[in-house]
Design a protein around this motif. Structure first.
Motif: not given
Lengths: 375, 78
Positions: A62-69, A51-53, A57-60
């Motif tokens: 996501l923006d930081w607010v969405t990582i928080g959610i 989620s944080m990548l 690199y094959g990550g999602m």
């Protein structure tokens, strides 16, 4: 602050996932002190371990607010699963930010897919908050660094494939990637903890542990000031968001109980002293969530103030959730002290959050000094 | 360079509120900054000047004064 339509969609997806996959296993994680492999597998399938990548690199990505959610929702279901997201992401982001091209190419795709799990190894038996004085040492010997020392309370230490280890190198804190099968590294499980009992903690023992010299992350001396604090910023943010989720779980469970439990001929929710606890829980969970959203929004703006706002959010959210969990048990009475309801687990899990990623007291020292200087 | 100097000074001023920081003064010897400062400074430089601070830039001498920071920004931006 309002969420975008996309962020709201993510929230719905995360919430449904947690209700279907995480919540049904949370009690087993707590009781059996491990994470169910099928839960980790479904997290991988959803891509949450990336989620944080970045997408490359094959990550999602996501923006930081969405990582928080995401961390809020996972934290609502199970603090130990949220811990997995936290420590794994700390390692991945350290490599992304301060690693070499070779380290990024070697690790990040497999970490995004969850094929390799990371864990953060800073704390030692004699060194907690005083992190720059870690006693583990790393000495260059030909093409290898040789590590000696002992790390303790390492979340996911029982299952991690790679650790980011902080050691004194030339007398300065320095970060290294150490693979689980490195010669000279042994791990010992730690059990019977108060809370977050599914987090599969371990002690790590380094006895002339040899690692390739290319495994240093960054340079000698930036291990804490840049690498470690970068990891801990993500750790602090995701712990804060996890506290919001756990607080939300306390609230939802308390509301459900207050609607159905009858005493003196009426439901508990009719009692004004119960209403007071529900009110404080409702408002404090919202306040903590807004602090987290604000910190996430500043992170999305790459604003240097995001760092202090993350400290503020973690401080408030971790204290908030302890009061919320205590009140949730109080509302449930004797039922809340039993394994028949999840609130006793919530209370035990809540306490851990005031200790990890900087204790409440370290936060009070740092936040007050910052206010005295800047305000 | 002059604009860079003004922006860097403005950012640093909130950490050195009670001290008029000189261009060649050693930031780290004054005792005003805490452990988070290095991270905040890197974030500021990357965002404000669109540069990427990487491992090999993390030499204390690149960050020790306003002049040193401006030289780093100038070098990275060119």
């Amino acid at each position: 602050m309002e969420l975008t339509e996309k962020q709201l969609q993510w929230k719905d997806e995360f919430r449904a996932f947690v209700d279907e996959v995480v919540v049904p296993h949370a009690d087993v994680h707590d009781r059996e002190q491990y994470l169910e492999p099928q839960v980790i597998q479904k997290m991988k399938e959803k891509g949450y371990l990336g989620s944080m990548l970045e997408k490359k690199y094959g990550g999602m990505e996501l923006d930081w607010v969405t990582i928080g959610i995401l961390n809020e929702e996972i934290g609502r279901g199970c603090s130990s699963v949220r811990n997995l997201l936290t420590v794994h992401g700390m390692v991945a982001l350290a490599i992304l930010r301060w690693g070499s091209d070779e380290q990024r190419n070697h690790w990040l795709s497999t970490m995004a897919a969850g094929e390799k799990i990371g864990a953060f190894a800073l704390t030692e038996p004699e060194v907690g908050s005083d992190a720059k004085n870690v006693q583990t040492t790393a000495v260059l010997s030909d093409d290898h660094y040789v590590l000696n020392g002992h790390k303790k309370w390492i979340t996911m230490g029982q299952i991690a494939d790679v650790f980011i280890v902080f050691a004194q190198c030339e007398g300065k804190p320095t970060a290294f990637l150490v693979e689980r099968d490195s010669p000279g590294l042994t791990t010992t499980p730690i059990d019977s903890l108060l809370g977050s009992r599914g987090s599969m903690l371990a002690s790590l023992h380094f006895e002339n542990c040899k690692i390739p010299k290319e495994n240093m992350v960054g340079t000698v001396g930036i291990g804490l000031s840049h690498v470690g604090l970068h990891c801990l910023d993500y750790g602090r943010y995701t712990v804060a968001c996890g506290c919001v989720g756990l607080g939300q779980a306390c609230l939802e469970q308390s509301l459900q109980y207050a609607r159905s439990r009858k005493q003196f001929g009426s439901v508990l929710g009719e009692n004004q002293l119960i209403q007071k606890m529900l009110t404080e829980m409702t408002v404090n969970v919202k306040a903590a969530r807004l602090l987290c959203y604000h910190a996430g929004h500043l992170k999305d703006q790459i604003d240097p103030d995001s760092i202090m706002e993350t400290w503020n959010a973690k401080y408030f959210a971790s204290k908030m959730v302890n009061q919320a969990a205590s009140d949730a048990v109080q509302i449930h009475g004797a039922n809340g002290c039993s394994g028949d309801y999840p609130v006793e687990r919530y209370l035990r899990d809540a306490k851990i959050n005031e200790i990890i990623e900087g204790t409440t007291q370290i936060h009070e020292m740092l936040i007050s000094k910052n206010s005295l200087r800047n305000t | 360079m002059e604009t860079t100097n003004v922006k860097v000074k403005q950012f640093l001023s909130k950490f050195f509120r009670k001290h008029e920081l000189q261009d060649d003064e050693d930031i780290f010897s004054l005792g005003f900054v805490n452990s988070l400062f290095a991270m905040q400074l890197v974030m500021f430089l990357e965002k404000e000047f669109g540069i990427k601070v990487d491992n090999k830039d993390l030499d204390m001498s690149n960050f020790k004064s306003i002049n040193a920071i401006c030289e780093l920004v100038d070098r990275k931006a060119s």
